[in-house]
Scaffold this motif. Structure first.
Motif, PDB file in Angstrom:
ATOM      1  N   MET A   2       0.924  -1.070  -0.093  1.00 60.86           N
ATOM      2  CA  MET A   2       0.069  -0.016  -0.004  1.00 60.86           C
ATOM      3  C   MET A   2       0.843   1.271  -0.142  1.00 60.86           C
ATOM      4  N   GLU A   3       1.802   1.334   0.840  1.00 58.64           N
ATOM      5  CA  GLU A   3       2.720   2.413   0.933  1.00 58.64           C
ATOM      6  C   GLU A   3       3.479   2.729  -0.581  1.00 58.64           C
ATOM      7  N   ASP A   4       3.720   1.570  -0.944  1.00 64.52           N
ATOM      8  CA  ASP A   4       4.513   1.671  -2.529  1.00 64.52           C
ATOM      9  C   ASP A   4       3.315   2.517  -3.443  1.00 64.52           C
ATOM     10  N   ALA A   5       2.233   1.969  -3.380  1.00 67.75           N
ATOM     11  CA  ALA A   5       0.982   2.366  -4.382  1.00 67.75           C
ATOM     12  C   ALA A   5       0.844   3.876  -4.032  1.00 67.75           C
ATOM     13  N   CYS A   6       0.923   4.263  -2.911  1.00 70.21           N
ATOM     14  CA  CYS A   6       0.493   5.512  -2.502  1.00 70.21           C
ATOM     15  C   CYS A   6       1.607   6.449  -3.045  1.00 70.21           C
ATOM     16  N   GLU A   7       2.854   6.021  -2.786  1.00 71.95           N
ATOM     17  CA  GLU A   7       4.170   6.914  -3.064  1.00 71.95           C
ATOM     18  C   GLU A   7       4.264   7.148  -4.730  1.00 71.95           C
ATOM     19  N   ARG A   8       3.863   5.759  -5.419  1.00 70.18           N
ATOM     20  CA  ARG A   8       4.075   6.105  -6.821  1.00 70.18           C
ATOM     21  C   ARG A   8       2.867   6.868  -7.260  1.00 70.18           C
ATOM     22  N   LEU A   9       1.569   6.777  -6.803  1.00 76.32           N
ATOM     23  CA  LEU A   9       0.725   7.977  -7.294  1.00 76.32           C
ATOM     24  C   LEU A   9       1.039   9.202  -7.133  1.00 76.32           C
ATOM     25  N   THR A  10       1.331   9.381  -5.789  1.00 76.67           N
ATOM     26  CA  THR A  10       1.765  10.658  -5.337  1.00 76.67           C
ATOM     27  C   THR A  10       2.869  11.439  -6.395  1.00 76.67           C
ATOM     28  N   GLU A  11       3.958  10.587  -6.466  1.00 74.65           N
ATOM     29  CA  GLU A  11       5.130  11.161  -7.428  1.00 74.65           C
ATOM     30  C   GLU A  11       4.806  11.043  -8.738  1.00 74.65           C
ATOM     31  N   ASP A  12       3.958  10.430  -9.324  1.00 74.51           N
ATOM     32  CA  ASP A  12       3.778  10.535 -10.906  1.00 74.51           C
ATOM     33  C   ASP A  12       3.205  11.891 -11.253  1.00 74.51           C
ATOM     34  N   ARG A  19      -7.306  12.880  -4.298  1.00 74.87           N
ATOM     35  CA  ARG A  19      -8.753  12.460  -4.110  1.00 74.87           C
ATOM     36  C   ARG A  19      -8.846  10.890  -4.327  1.00 74.87           C
ATOM     37  N   ILE A  20      -7.603  10.242  -4.377  1.00 76.32           N
ATOM     38  CA  ILE A  20      -7.653   8.795  -4.561  1.00 76.32           C
ATOM     39  C   ILE A  20      -7.367   8.012  -3.473  1.00 76.32           C
ATOM     40  N   ALA A  44      -3.417   6.109 -13.638  1.00 75.95           N
ATOM     41  CA  ALA A  44      -3.168   5.811 -12.034  1.00 75.95           C
ATOM     42  C   ALA A  44      -3.314   4.396 -11.953  1.00 75.95           C
ATOM     43  N   GLU A  45      -4.338   3.635 -12.783  1.00 79.86           N
ATOM     44  CA  GLU A  45      -4.214   2.131 -12.994  1.00 79.86           C
ATOM     45  C   GLU A  45      -2.938   1.531 -13.370  1.00 79.86           C
ATOM     46  N   ASP A  46      -2.314   2.033 -14.436  1.00 83.86           N
ATOM     47  CA  ASP A  46      -1.139   1.823 -15.053  1.00 83.86           C
ATOM     48  C   ASP A  46      -0.089   1.694 -14.052  1.00 83.86           C
ATOM     49  N   CYS A  47      -0.137   2.875 -13.179  1.00 82.29           N
ATOM     50  CA  CYS A  47       0.762   3.121 -12.225  1.00 82.29           C
ATOM     51  C   CYS A  47       1.072   2.043 -11.461  1.00 82.29           C
ATOM     52  N   VAL A  48      -0.210   1.524 -10.801  1.00 83.70           N
ATOM     53  CA  VAL A  48       0.068   0.658  -9.763  1.00 83.70           C
ATOM     54  C   VAL A  48      -0.076  -0.521 -10.284  1.00 83.70           C
ATOM     55  N   GLU A  49      -0.390  -0.814 -11.453  1.00 83.08           N
ATOM     56  CA  GLU A  49      -0.476  -2.370 -12.006  1.00 83.08           C
ATOM     57  C   GLU A  49       1.038  -2.618 -12.193  1.00 83.08           C
ATOM     58  N   ALA A  50       2.005  -1.792 -12.483  1.00 86.15           N
ATOM     59  CA  ALA A  50       3.277  -2.185 -12.858  1.00 86.15           C
ATOM     60  C   ALA A  50       4.257  -2.599 -11.598  1.00 86.15           C
ATOM     61  N   MET A  51       3.555  -2.258 -10.590  1.00 84.86           N
ATOM     62  CA  MET A  51       4.175  -2.903  -9.175  1.00 84.86           C
ATOM     63  C   MET A  51       4.566  -4.350  -9.131  1.00 84.86           C
ATOM     64  N   THR A  52       5.613  -4.661  -8.620  1.00 87.78           N
ATOM     65  CA  THR A  52       5.845  -6.422  -8.525  1.00 87.78           C
ATOM     66  C   THR A  52       4.904  -6.615  -7.506  1.00 87.78           C
ATOM     67  N   GLY A  53       4.356  -7.721  -7.661  1.00 89.33           N
ATOM     68  CA  GLY A  53       3.386  -8.673  -6.848  1.00 89.33           C
ATOM     69  C   GLY A  53       2.106  -8.379  -7.011  1.00 89.33           C
ATOM     70  N   VAL A  54       1.485  -7.403  -7.782  1.00 92.31           N
ATOM     71  CA  VAL A  54       0.189  -7.080  -8.017  1.00 92.31           C
ATOM     72  C   VAL A  54      -0.374  -7.980  -8.988  1.00 92.31           C
ATOM     73  N   ASN A  55      -1.555  -8.864  -8.542  1.00 91.44           N
ATOM     74  CA  ASN A  55      -2.192  -9.642  -9.414  1.00 91.44           C
ATOM     75  C   ASN A  55      -3.254  -9.215 -10.145  1.00 91.44           C
ATOM     76  N   HIS A  56      -4.070  -7.832  -9.503  1.00 90.27           N
ATOM     77  CA  HIS A  56      -5.192  -7.209 -10.010  1.00 90.27           C
ATOM     78  C   HIS A  56      -5.272  -5.939  -9.618  1.00 90.27           C
ATOM     79  N   LEU A  61     -12.231   4.283  -9.887  1.00 88.57           N
ATOM     80  CA  LEU A  61     -12.108   5.678  -9.956  1.00 88.57           C
ATOM     81  C   LEU A  61     -13.303   6.515 -10.842  1.00 88.57           C
ATOM     82  N   ARG A  62     -13.529   7.648 -10.466  1.00 89.71           N
ATOM     83  CA  ARG A  62     -14.556   8.152 -11.180  1.00 89.71           C
ATOM     84  C   ARG A  62     -14.291   9.695 -11.766  1.00 89.71           C
ATOM     85  N   ILE A  63     -14.511  10.060 -12.835  1.00 92.08           N
ATOM     86  CA  ILE A  63     -14.303  11.289 -13.491  1.00 92.08           C
ATOM     87  C   ILE A  63     -15.070  12.363 -12.691  1.00 92.08           C
ATOM     88  N   ALA A  64     -14.315  13.328 -12.081  1.00 93.32           N
ATOM     89  CA  ALA A  64     -14.818  14.315 -11.143  1.00 93.32           C
ATOM     90  C   ALA A  64     -15.665  15.471 -12.311  1.00 93.32           C
TER      91      ALA A  64
END
Length: 80
Positions: A2-12, A19-20, A44-56, A61-64
Motif C-alpha cells: 500500500m505504501e508503495d502504491a500511494c508513493e507511486r501515485l503521489t510522485e507521478d 482524491r484517490i 493511475a491504474e497503469d501506475c500501480v499495475e506495474a508494481m511487483t506482486g500485483v495480481n489485479h 475511480l470516477r471522473i470528477a
C-alpha cells in the motif's frame, strides 16, 4: 504494498492523487475516488499495475465533474 502504491501515485506527475484512496488485499489493489480525466484514471491504474506482486487492479475511480468539491492540487494519495 500500500505504501508503495500511494508513493507511486503521489510522485507521478500525470496524476493528482489528492482524491484517490488505495486499498490492498491479497495482492489486489483497489483505487477509489475522483480524478480529473479519463487519461488520469488510466494512468493511475497503469501506475500501480506495474508494481511487483500485483495480481489485479480494481479501478473504481470516477471522473470528477467541473467544480466538484475542492481543488485537486494537494498531491497525496490516501490509504483506504
Amino acid at each position: 504494498m500500500m505504501e508503495d502504491a500511494c508513493e507511486r501515485l503521489t510522485e507521478d506527475p500525470q496524476i493528482d492523487a489528492r482524491r484517490i484512496t488505495v486499498a490492498v488485499k491479497d495482492k489486489e489493489i483497489t483505487l477509489d475516488g475522483h480524478v480529473a480525466s479519463r487519461f488520469e484514471k488510466r494512468e493511475a491504474e497503469d501506475c500501480v499495475e506495474a508494481m511487483t506482486g500485483v495480481n489485479h487492479v480494481q479501478n473504481n475511480l470516477r471522473i470528477a465533474e467541473p467544480g466538484d468539491g475542492p481543488g485537486m492540487s494537494d498531491r497525496a494519495a490516501t490509504r483506504g
